[in-house]
Design an enzyme around this catalytic site. Structure first.
Site, short mmCIF file in Angstrom:
data_model
loop_
_atom_site.label_atom_id
_atom_site.label_comp_id
_atom_site.label_asym_id
_atom_site.label_seq_id
_atom_site.Cartn_x
_atom_site.Cartn_y
_atom_site.Cartn_z
CB CYS A 79 -0.97 -0.02 1.18
SG CYS A 79 -2.42 1.04 0.91
CG HIS A 167 -3.61 -3.76 3.47
ND1 HIS A 167 -2.54 -3.30 4.22
CD2 HIS A 167 -4.24 -2.65 2.97
CE1 HIS A 167 -2.53 -1.98 4.19
NE2 HIS A 167 -3.55 -1.56 3.45
CD GLU A 169 -1.29 -6.41 5.69
OE1 GLU A 169 -1.40 -5.20 5.96
OE2 GLU A 169 -0.97 -6.83 4.55
#
Length: 509
Positions: A79, A167, A169
């Site tokens: 990002c 993202h 994660e």
């Protein structure tokens, strides 16, 4: 040499989650602020740049020099990290006409790119950005897109450098672990050898070298962190570890006796100290929450210091500090503005003049539990809900007396045992009973009563920063309420707290 992935933190709320995901791959990683990281990291295999609340177009936006890493180690920007690299190399980053937050799907994937290899078309990813990369610099090439974001991912020719605007994660990125595995294992070539067993072996070896034949003192609380720290140190230095477990009179019913016996059964060199009367005397007449915390903390320090001085030639103070505590103290925004005054050992004064050893300061909470199981700690310690440092002292609203402690201990015991009996304990992150500073009218038999009200609370959370109230079955609440009112003298009304955090906090004080 231990392999390490460095995560440079630009202030994202997801930075710790990146680290947790990397560690799920059995690879060690460290988080450091983008503007404060070690000049040399032994075993460095790759670098991840986190997201950020900043826009690269802001004058105060983080702008680190990446020359120490670019082209020398594999690099992944997430990002903001991706946008910063593109922006600093001459690309065009602007506010997106379509602000993409939430779920999106990959509409194109370059399967020749090792970063996204194996990911499927239509794979769901999680977006959280207002800016977007509109034009890439020279040598950059698109490796993934969504319907609304053409440059969802890029690579740089001639470098092992990559950027993504989503993202991986977070849970909502369905193949996020595939991408992270590709980067950490395939690109960075980490061996995935960082396991609980390897951590214990390396930590024990390092502690033996560091401590030698020195004596170490540790304040046990009955909680997960101090217990695991004690077991790790015990394995390293045996009887040279002196543990002190203080009964402040604010523990759960029979907890002191139960936990002290467990510690002794595990072979720990532990001394139990009955200081119940001392704490209650110090707390007499005090009802303000922060003052109660300070009195409890200061009294603990006094007791611990007195007991530590009875041990000759102690050179080290052991603490159960874990990695999130370390991260918070060196965050991008600087040290945390508020230090919880009920952190027992963490508040020990300078006059003790002991060196500090923190065997768990590289671990997250879930990793501490895994290590604890590997070390043989009983489940009632490893799997216990979080319990505040001041104990029941902040679950008794208003002043504290021996009778109020007795009432709350009985209520708490019925509640917790009920959760265990009905198979609900492990489905709740934290459960608590709170004694309220009010009384209500009730009827028992033919008599009118005017007695105490208790509130029951149960929440689900991952880290305590936010929490949702738990929807416990009505039948369970009815039974527990009935048991409390019938069995605990002094209680005639039970209520259930259905507040979430925010706006409420988990504890009432």
């Amino acid at each position: 040499m231990q392999e390490t992935i460095l995560i440079l933190d630009f202030g994202s709320q997801y930075t710790q989650l990146i680290a947790r995901r990397v560690r799920e791959l059995n690879v060690y990683c460290e988080i450091h602020p983008y503007n404060n990281y070690p000049s040399s990291i032994p075993g460095l295999k790759g670098v991840i740049l986190s997201g950020s609340p900043f826009s690269v177009r802001d004058g105060q936006a983080p702008a680190p020099d990446l020359s120490a890493f670019r082209g020398k180690f594999p690099l992944l920007g997430v990002c903001y990290g991706a946008q910063y690299m593109a922006h600093s190399d001459g690309g065009h980053v602007a506010a997106s006409s379509i602000r993409e937050y939430g779920r999106a799907n990959l509409s194109s994937i370059d399967q020749q790119c090792l970063l996204v290899k194996g990911m499927q078309l239509g794979s769901q990813v999680w977006m959280s950005h207002g800016d977007t990369i509109l034009d890439l610099p020279e040598k950059y090439q698109v490796v993934a897109s969504t319907a609304d974001v053409n440059i969802a991912g890029f690579s740089i020719k001639g470098e092992q450098t990559f950027g993504i605007q989503f993202h991986p994660e977070v849970y909502h990125s369905s193949e996020g672990m595939t991408l992270l595995h590709n980067f950490v294992v395939s690109i960075c070539q980490c061996s995935q050898s960082w396991t609980p067993t390897s951590f214990i072996e390396s930590s024990v070896d390092a502690l033996r070298k560091k401590l030698g034949n020195d004596r170490v003192v540790l304040g046990l609380s009955g909680g997960v962190d101090s217990s695991v720290a004690a077991m790790l140190l015990h394995r390293a230095i045996g009887k040279n570890l002196y543990c002190i477990f203080v009964d402040n009179g604010l523990l759960r019913k029979n907890e002191f006796e139960k936990v002290i016996h467990s510690y002794l059964d595990l072979g720990l060199n532990v001394k139990g100290v009955d200081s119940r009367d001392r704490f209650l005397s110090a707390l007499k007449g005090i009802s303000e929450p922060e003052k109660k915390r300070k009195v409890i903390g200061n009294t603990f320090i006094e007791v611990f210091d007195e007991e530590a001085h009875t041990i000759e030639e102690v050179k080290w103070l052991a603490q159960g500090t874990i990695y999130p505590d370390i991260i918070e103290s060196i965050s991008v925004a600087g040290p945390s503005a508020t230090i919880k005054s009920h952190h027992n050992v963490g508040g020990l004064p300078d006059f003790m003049k002991l060196s500090v050893v923190e065997p768990l300061n590289a671990l997250f909470k879930d990793e501490v539990r895994i290590i604890g199981r590997e070390l043989g700690l009983p489940s009632f310690i490893i799997d216990r809900h979080p319990f505040p440092g001041p104990g029941l002292g902040i679950r008794i609203l208003g002043d504290i007396t021996a009778e109020k402690v007795r009432i709350l201990q009985e209520v708490d015991d019925i509640y917790v045992e009920g959760l265990l009996t009905h198979g609900l304990y492990d489905k709740v992150w934290q459960a608590a009973a709170i004694l309220l500073p009010i009384q209500s009218v009730g009827v028992m038999g033919d008599e009118r009563t005017y007695e105490n009200v208790v509130a029951l609370r149960a929440v689900n959370s991952t880290d305590g920063m936010t929490a949702d109230w738990t929807h416990l079955p009505y039948e369970f609440l009815a039974k527990v309420s009935n048991d409390i009112i019938n069995k605990v003298r002094g209680v005639n009304r039970v209520v259930y707290d259905i507040s979430s955090k925010p706006p409420a906090t988990i504890e009432w004080e």
